[in-house]
Design a protein around this motif. Sequence first.
Motif, PDB file in Angstrom:
ATOM      1  N   PRO A 101      36.050  37.838  35.249  1.00 48.34           N
ATOM      2  CA  PRO A 101      36.142  38.765  34.102  1.00 48.34           C
ATOM      3  C   PRO A 101      35.896  38.079  32.760  1.00 48.34           C
ATOM      4  O   PRO A 101      35.440  38.732  31.814  1.00 48.34           O
ATOM      5  N   GLY A 102      36.169  36.796  32.665  1.00 47.37           N
ATOM      6  CA  GLY A 102      35.862  36.086  31.432  1.00 47.37           C
ATOM      7  C   GLY A 102      34.417  35.618  31.385  1.00 47.37           C
ATOM      8  O   GLY A 102      33.745  35.724  30.366  1.00 47.37           O
ATOM      9  N   TYR A 103      33.912  35.164  32.525  1.00 45.79           N
ATOM     10  CA  TYR A 103      32.592  34.519  32.534  1.00 45.79           C
ATOM     11  C   TYR A 103      31.435  35.519  32.603  1.00 45.79           C
ATOM     12  O   TYR A 103      30.322  35.194  32.215  1.00 45.79           O
ATOM     13  N   VAL A 104      31.676  36.676  33.187  1.00 43.63           N
ATOM     14  CA  VAL A 104      30.572  37.625  33.410  1.00 43.63           C
ATOM     15  C   VAL A 104      30.847  38.915  32.631  1.00 43.63           C
ATOM     16  O   VAL A 104      31.751  39.674  32.976  1.00 43.63           O
ATOM     17  N   ASP A 120      38.565  34.745  40.175  1.00 47.43           N
ATOM     18  CA  ASP A 120      39.444  35.306  39.147  1.00 47.43           C
ATOM     19  C   ASP A 120      38.901  35.051  37.748  1.00 47.43           C
ATOM     20  O   ASP A 120      39.239  35.774  36.811  1.00 47.43           O
ATOM     21  N   LEU A 121      38.092  34.000  37.598  1.00 51.02           N
ATOM     22  CA  LEU A 121      37.557  33.682  36.277  1.00 51.02           C
ATOM     23  C   LEU A 121      36.394  34.602  35.897  1.00 51.02           C
ATOM     24  O   LEU A 121      35.948  34.585  34.746  1.00 51.02           O
ATOM     25  N   ARG A 140      39.862  32.075  44.717  1.00 54.64           N
ATOM     26  CA  ARG A 140      40.551  32.097  43.419  1.00 54.64           C
ATOM     27  C   ARG A 140      39.593  31.837  42.268  1.00 54.64           C
ATOM     28  O   ARG A 140      39.835  32.267  41.144  1.00 54.64           O
ATOM     29  N   TRP A 141      38.497  31.131  42.550  1.00 55.18           N
ATOM     30  CA  TRP A 141      37.536  30.894  41.469  1.00 55.18           C
ATOM     31  C   TRP A 141      36.991  32.210  40.923  1.00 55.18           C
ATOM     32  O   TRP A 141      36.598  32.301  39.760  1.00 55.18           O
ATOM     33  N   MET A 196      42.671  37.638  42.895  1.00 56.22           N
ATOM     34  CA  MET A 196      42.685  39.067  42.604  1.00 56.22           C
ATOM     35  C   MET A 196      41.612  39.822  43.378  1.00 56.22           C
ATOM     36  O   MET A 196      41.783  40.973  43.737  1.00 56.22           O
TER      37      MET A 196
END
Lengths: 349, 400
Positions: free
Chosen positions: B199-202, B196-197, B193-194, B151
């Motif tokens: 929004p959840g992690y930060v 993309d995570l 692609r990593w 994204m």
Amino acid sequence: MNIAIASIASNRRMALARSTAVSLSLHHPELPFFVLQADAPHAAVDPAREPFRLLSYAGLGAAVPQWLHFHYGEQELTYALTPFLLRHLLETGFDAVLFLKQETMVLGRLDPLLEMLARHSVVLTPHLLEPPRGRQARLRELNVLRAGIFNGGVVGFRRTAESLALLDWWARRCACLCRLDVENGLHFEQRWLDFFPSLAPGLGIVRDPGINVGHWNLPERRIEIRNGQILACGLPCRIFRFSGYDPARPGTVSRYRPDWQVADTGPAAEVFRRYQALLEQCGWRECAGLPYGWDLFDNGEPIPLPARRLHSALGEAAAQFGDPFAAGAPGSYYSWLRKNHPRLFRELR
Amino acid sequence: MAEPIAFVTAAAPNYLAQVRVLCVSLGRFHPESPFYAFLAGDEAAERAVRDLGVRVLPLRDLRLRGLAGMLLRYGPKEFCAAVKPALMLALLRMGHSCAVFIDPDMLALDSLADCLAEASAHALTVTPHLDPDCTDGREAAFERSLLLAGMFNGGFLAATNRTEATGFLEWWQERLRTACYEDVGRGIHFDQRWLDLAPGYVADLHILRDPGINAAYWRLPWVRRGSSSGRYLVRGLPLRLFHFSGYNPARPGEITRFRPGWLVESLPQAAELFRHYRQRLLEEGWNEHSCRPWPWGELWRLACGFRSVRRELRLLLPRLRRRWEARTGGPGLSAAPLAASGGDQQGLPLEGLRPEENGDQRQQRSQRDQDDPGQPEPRHDLRIRMQDMRVSHRTPPSAI
């Protein structure tokens, strides 16, 4: 704010919607709960006796593309209808809608979620709020990358210009690209949610560890039970999801995790036991035996999946066949398939 | 305390002209911010940028875990992508409050001050490929390529010295140690692609929506040239940082290798931008620099050769064994020493993602998944391990 809760189920999974309704009414008796029947009407699903307001598929009207129930199989259709149902409810006068996918048990008040919904036009829950640890950490992350960053099980929309535009876009994508093909980046309706941080400045990301606990984040959520209350990371657990849980095999966490036993989940095992009891109460056994209403042509022959895909791909050219379920007429889609693609039917046998 | 904001880029030596163009263009608008570059430890390349005041980051400053494995596993493109988090962490360790990574194939055309101020106020800043104004029916193909490529664009990132950001960068670096290549079907697209995570992690993730920052070929249809000022605009806003993603100066007529057949001349408004960039690359010595070799080329080619031999043997041995057994009627040759050892790890799918795959796919996957963290590291970083040789065999067509 005028809020509705919504879900979608086919007839044989209607007990899942009932269990969500029963658990929701314990904590939010004031909120109306709508369930869209992604299936043909059936005597066993009687709107007058259900613990929710049943919406029929036909009730969505022309907002749903014609023959969508032919283009998709049962699971695909159930998921693809999500944006259509949300848009329908927002258009019928609700200020906000919270979607709870089937296989959900509400364990507490949802006020933190509803407050977020009052401030944001869209609310989503990420599968992972922190990197998982342990031997399979990277594998679990790759699975999330392929299945979608956000879980499609808890999704909130408030009626704003932004959220309506997003719903339109999501509905357009779900109308033709809601299937499982992870190698090519598709995972039903869920992977399209990955675009929401890019597309929606008004997106709110739920970071409450008690909301949307499921097998994908269970190890990180540290479930415990204190004085009968279920806690996640020490905070009240409000929504628990049982994605892939099969009440016929109550010992297994999820059919997507066949190696993981409920007994190995620690205190969370108690949550699974409560869910199983709730499903028994909601009549999952009777529901499980119901047929899916759109599995067959009207002559009783099963519809091969490639026949669904092909009809979808034909686009406007498919209009010449009329009702694709109707097999009898000479110019029907069925007779055309029989003549031009007979192998589709042979392979079914 | 060093300067608050610093830029950093990573490039193989054959991208030296791009680094010089970027450095000069950024210096026009931000003379106060130092420009760091990582040039894969190539001394000749490092000498060739000293005249611009570039601060070269040596390999040892990156404190990379598993360096030998990365050099065996990755070619220049993968390696330069795989060190991004380490570079940003190095800058933050030096005392910069905000580290801004920029891909070398970019050109600054205007001041980035506003977006740098925004980035300084957040833990992590990313730029999305897609924006709300370009989602319509026609764009489904682009969206589908983004589902595989990621994204957010990895060409522009900013991180500040906060625990949340450094924790994310450390996690990202650990993933990139073993999984920074192209295997989009499995959810891996280099470093990108990593992200993309994130929004959840930060929690304090900032999504920079200025269309003029990190604009690339996907925003070209909206690029215009102001009639009076001559400045480039994207949807009426200044074009600040253009990303020549997939542009090859040796084929100046083509916009990007990711969309073959799309010609620069088909966009009269933007053609001048590409001509200008190519001219700048030539002035900065592209003809000479583009021939510079990858300093770890021999090692990498050896590992590639080893991998291909191993792959061939793995295909061949079962056939030989079957033939042997057919003739002798008993067990004979064994592929075991070359086949993957260890358990066959199944996927953990979510919401309908079923672990249905054939034996070959499962075997390939289990081999690749053995690089999971938790394996003991060798004591000497230069010891070569079998698993360091492993890398995806599949190279599906690239998206971005």
